[in-house]
Design a protein around this motif. Structure first.
Motif, short mmCIF file in Angstrom:
data_model
loop_
_atom_site.label_atom_id
_atom_site.label_comp_id
_atom_site.label_asym_id
_atom_site.label_seq_id
_atom_site.Cartn_x
_atom_site.Cartn_y
_atom_site.Cartn_z
N THR A 7 21.35 108.66 -30.97
CA THR A 7 21.39 109.96 -30.31
C THR A 7 20.29 109.97 -29.27
OG1 THR A 7 22.17 111.02 -32.32
CG2 THR A 7 21.24 112.44 -30.62
N VAL A 8 20.63 110.29 -28.04
CA VAL A 8 19.67 110.26 -26.95
C VAL A 8 19.33 111.68 -26.54
CG1 VAL A 8 19.23 109.48 -24.60
CG2 VAL A 8 20.59 108.07 -26.15
N GLY A 9 18.02 111.99 -26.52
CA GLY A 9 17.56 113.29 -26.05
C GLY A 9 17.45 113.28 -24.54
N ALA A 10 17.15 114.42 -23.96
CA ALA A 10 17.10 114.56 -22.50
C ALA A 10 16.06 113.67 -21.86
CB ALA A 10 16.86 116.03 -22.14
N ASP A 11 14.95 113.41 -22.53
CA ASP A 11 13.89 112.61 -21.92
C ASP A 11 13.84 111.17 -22.41
OD1 ASP A 11 13.08 113.33 -24.44
OD2 ASP A 11 11.01 113.73 -23.87
N GLU A 12 14.77 110.74 -23.26
CA GLU A 12 14.79 109.38 -23.79
C GLU A 12 15.70 108.51 -22.95
OE1 GLU A 12 16.04 110.15 -27.76
OE2 GLU A 12 14.02 110.60 -28.42
N THR A 13 15.23 107.30 -22.65
CA THR A 13 16.06 106.41 -21.83
C THR A 13 16.31 105.06 -22.49
OG1 THR A 13 14.14 105.56 -20.62
CG2 THR A 13 15.27 107.47 -19.69
N TYR A 27 23.41 92.81 -31.01
CA TYR A 27 22.60 94.03 -30.93
C TYR A 27 22.03 94.07 -29.52
CZ TYR A 27 18.89 97.42 -31.57
OH TYR A 27 18.07 98.51 -31.43
N ILE A 28 22.22 95.18 -28.84
CA ILE A 28 21.75 95.34 -27.47
C ILE A 28 20.82 96.54 -27.42
CG2 ILE A 28 22.43 95.79 -25.07
CD1 ILE A 28 25.17 94.48 -25.87
N ILE A 29 19.68 96.36 -26.78
CA ILE A 29 18.76 97.46 -26.54
C ILE A 29 18.51 97.50 -25.04
CG2 ILE A 29 16.71 96.04 -27.01
CD1 ILE A 29 15.43 98.63 -28.16
N ALA A 30 18.54 98.71 -24.48
CA ALA A 30 18.42 98.84 -23.03
C ALA A 30 17.68 100.10 -22.64
CB ALA A 30 19.82 98.86 -22.40
N ASP A 31 16.98 100.01 -21.53
CA ASP A 31 16.39 101.19 -20.89
C ASP A 31 17.38 101.60 -19.81
OD1 ASP A 31 15.04 103.09 -19.40
OD2 ASP A 31 13.11 102.08 -19.57
N ILE A 32 18.13 102.66 -20.07
CA ILE A 32 19.21 103.04 -19.16
C ILE A 32 18.72 103.65 -17.86
CG2 ILE A 32 20.93 103.25 -20.98
CD1 ILE A 32 20.47 106.30 -20.90
N ALA A 33 17.40 103.85 -17.73
CA ALA A 33 16.85 104.40 -16.50
C ALA A 33 16.45 103.29 -15.52
CB ALA A 33 15.63 105.26 -16.80
N VAL A 34 16.52 102.02 -15.96
CA VAL A 34 16.07 100.90 -15.14
C VAL A 34 17.18 99.85 -15.08
CG1 VAL A 34 14.32 99.10 -14.88
CG2 VAL A 34 13.68 101.31 -15.88
N GLY A 36 18.94 96.46 -15.09
CA GLY A 36 18.62 95.14 -15.60
C GLY A 36 17.62 95.11 -16.73
N ALA A 37 17.22 96.25 -17.27
CA ALA A 37 16.24 96.30 -18.36
C ALA A 37 16.97 96.36 -19.70
CB ALA A 37 15.30 97.48 -18.18
N TRP A 38 17.39 95.19 -20.21
CA TRP A 38 18.10 95.14 -21.48
C TRP A 38 17.88 93.78 -22.11
CZ3 TRP A 38 21.92 91.46 -22.14
CH2 TRP A 38 22.39 90.83 -20.99
N LEU A 39 18.14 93.70 -23.41
CA LEU A 39 18.14 92.42 -24.10
C LEU A 39 19.21 92.45 -25.17
CD1 LEU A 39 16.65 92.60 -27.13
CD2 LEU A 39 14.68 92.91 -25.68
N SER A 40 19.62 91.26 -25.58
CA SER A 40 20.70 91.11 -26.54
C SER A 40 20.34 90.00 -27.52
CB SER A 40 21.99 90.76 -25.79
OG SER A 40 23.01 90.38 -26.68
N MET A 41 20.73 90.19 -28.78
CA MET A 41 20.54 89.16 -29.81
C MET A 41 21.64 89.31 -30.84
SD MET A 41 17.34 90.82 -31.89
CE MET A 41 16.53 91.36 -30.41
#
Length: 53
Positions: A7-13, A27-34, A36-41
């Protein structure tokens, strides 16, 4: 199709999701505000929260 239990809040990216694949779930984690800012494993190799503490 990517599934997410986050669940993403208004200020979480930063978000995480499991991407099911034929060979192995990822499993993918990403900063959706930037761009190319992601990683996968492999999901079964991702660290658990207790192991990160």
């Amino acid at each position: 199709m990517m599934s997410s239990d986050v669940t993403v809040g208004a200020d979480e990216t930063v978000v995480g999701a499991i991407d099911p694949a034929e060979s192995a779930d990822r499993y993918i984690i990403a900063d959706i505000a930037v761009d190319g800012a992601w990683l996968s494993m492999r999901a079964d190799e991702a660290p658990t929260l207790p192991s990160m503490r």
